[in-house]
Design an enzyme around this catalytic site. Sequence first.
Site, PDB file in Angstrom:
ATOM      1  CB  CYS A   8      -7.796  -1.233  14.949  1.00 13.60           C
ATOM      2  SG  CYS A   8      -6.801  -2.708  15.185  1.00 13.60           S
ATOM      3  CG  ASP A  31       2.636   9.103   7.561  1.00 18.78           C
ATOM      4  OD1 ASP A  31       3.128   8.059   8.027  1.00 18.78           O
ATOM      5  OD2 ASP A  31       2.472  10.149   8.250  1.00 18.78           O
ATOM      6  CG  HIS A  47      -4.144  -4.855  16.839  1.00 20.46           C
ATOM      7  ND1 HIS A  47      -3.826  -3.524  16.640  1.00 20.46           N
ATOM      8  CD2 HIS A  47      -3.513  -5.229  17.980  1.00 20.46           C
ATOM      9  CE1 HIS A  47      -3.044  -3.118  17.611  1.00 20.46           C
ATOM     10  NE2 HIS A  47      -2.836  -4.135  18.453  1.00 20.46           N
ATOM     11  CG  HIS A  98      -2.346  -1.920  13.323  1.00 22.73           C
ATOM     12  ND1 HIS A  98      -3.673  -2.233  13.602  1.00 22.73           N
ATOM     13  CD2 HIS A  98      -2.101  -2.403  12.079  1.00 22.73           C
ATOM     14  CE1 HIS A  98      -4.186  -2.893  12.565  1.00 22.73           C
ATOM     15  NE2 HIS A  98      -3.247  -3.005  11.632  1.00 22.73           N
ATOM     16  CG  HIS A 100       2.830   1.125  10.229  1.00 22.80           C
ATOM     17  ND1 HIS A 100       2.679   0.930  11.581  1.00 22.80           N
ATOM     18  CD2 HIS A 100       3.754   2.099  10.091  1.00 22.80           C
ATOM     19  CE1 HIS A 100       3.469   1.751  12.236  1.00 22.80           C
ATOM     20  NE2 HIS A 100       4.144   2.475  11.355  1.00 22.80           N
ATOM     21  CG  HIS A 102       6.466   4.038   7.086  1.00 17.87           C
ATOM     22  ND1 HIS A 102       5.801   5.212   7.381  1.00 17.87           N
ATOM     23  CD2 HIS A 102       6.694   3.428   8.274  1.00 17.87           C
ATOM     24  CE1 HIS A 102       5.636   5.304   8.695  1.00 17.87           C
ATOM     25  NE2 HIS A 102       6.172   4.229   9.268  1.00 17.87           N
TER      26      HIS A 102
HETATM   27  P1  AMP Z   1       5.848   4.587  12.938  1.00 15.13           P
HETATM   28  O1  AMP Z   1       6.848   5.539  13.538  1.00 15.13           O
HETATM   29  O2  AMP Z   1       6.477   3.643  11.973  1.00 15.13           O
HETATM   30  O3  AMP Z   1       5.006   3.908  13.980  1.00 15.13           O
HETATM   31  O4  AMP Z   1       4.924   5.484  12.030  1.00 15.13           O
HETATM   32  C1  AMP Z   1       3.637   5.861  12.373  1.00 15.13           C
HETATM   33  C2  AMP Z   1       3.176   6.779  11.273  1.00 15.13           C
HETATM   34  O5  AMP Z   1       1.776   6.888  11.328  1.00 15.13           O
HETATM   35  C3  AMP Z   1       3.744   8.198  11.341  1.00 15.13           C
HETATM   36  O6  AMP Z   1       4.474   8.466  10.142  1.00 15.13           O
HETATM   37  C4  AMP Z   1       2.494   9.065  11.461  1.00 15.13           C
HETATM   38  O7  AMP Z   1       2.602  10.272  10.749  1.00 15.13           O
HETATM   39  C5  AMP Z   1       1.422   8.160  10.896  1.00 15.13           C
HETATM   40  N1  AMP Z   1       0.070   8.412  11.372  1.00 15.13           N
HETATM   41  C6  AMP Z   1      -0.333   8.560  12.650  1.00 15.13           C
HETATM   42  N2  AMP Z   1      -1.662   8.761  12.697  1.00 15.13           N
HETATM   43  C7  AMP Z   1      -2.116   8.721  11.419  1.00 15.13           C
HETATM   44  C8  AMP Z   1      -3.382   8.851  10.805  1.00 15.13           C
HETATM   45  N3  AMP Z   1      -4.499   9.065  11.535  1.00 15.13           N
HETATM   46  N4  AMP Z   1      -3.476   8.768   9.462  1.00 15.13           N
HETATM   47  C9  AMP Z   1      -2.371   8.552   8.717  1.00 15.13           C
HETATM   48  N5  AMP Z   1      -1.140   8.406   9.233  1.00 15.13           N
HETATM   49  C10 AMP Z   1      -1.003   8.494  10.565  1.00 15.13           C
HETATM   50 ZN    ZN Z   2      -4.610  -2.100  15.434  1.00 12.98          ZN
END
Ligand code: AMP
Ligand code: ZN
Length: 112
Positions: A8, A31, A47, A98, A100, A102
């Site tokens: 967020c 990422d 969110h 949140h 997402h 990939h």
């Molecule tokens: P997940 O395991 O699907 O929740 O993936 C979360 C992803 O967010 C991981 O691959 C992290 O490396 C990535 N992540 C966490 N913080 C940040 C950030 N500030 N900017 C970019 N990616 C992030």
């Molecule tokens: Zn969020």
Amino acid sequence: MSDNCIFCKIAAGEIPCKKVYEDAEVIAFHDIHPAAPVHFMIIPKEHVVSLFDAHARHEALLGRILLLAPILAKEQGLDDGFRTIINTGAGGGQEVFHLHVHILGGNKPRPM
Ligand code: AMP
Ligand code: ZN
């Protein structure tokens, strides 16, 4: 906007990111710990915690995110293909709560 949600804060521009794309509803960014030569994610600005928390009113938003995936992947040089991953819940390996999507590519992915 949910307090203490890092995505967020990225969506609100409060935390910097390496932006790939942004419009009124979604933002895509690289990422911070890439798991492939190209690794970015597309998130709704709203969110939504995970797919467990997605409802019928999110149908168009989720569709938009999936349709954006190949467009942004090609812009990032992934003409050959890409992998999409949506981790849902702790049991699905989700670490940032949140929703997402990939997008990974640029190497030969492990067979699933
Ligand atoms: P997940 O395991 O699907 O929740 O993936 C979360 C992803 O967010 C991981 O691959 C992290 O490396 C990535 N992540 C966490 N913080 C940040 C950030 N500030 N900017 C970019 N990616 C992030
Ligand atoms: Zn969020």
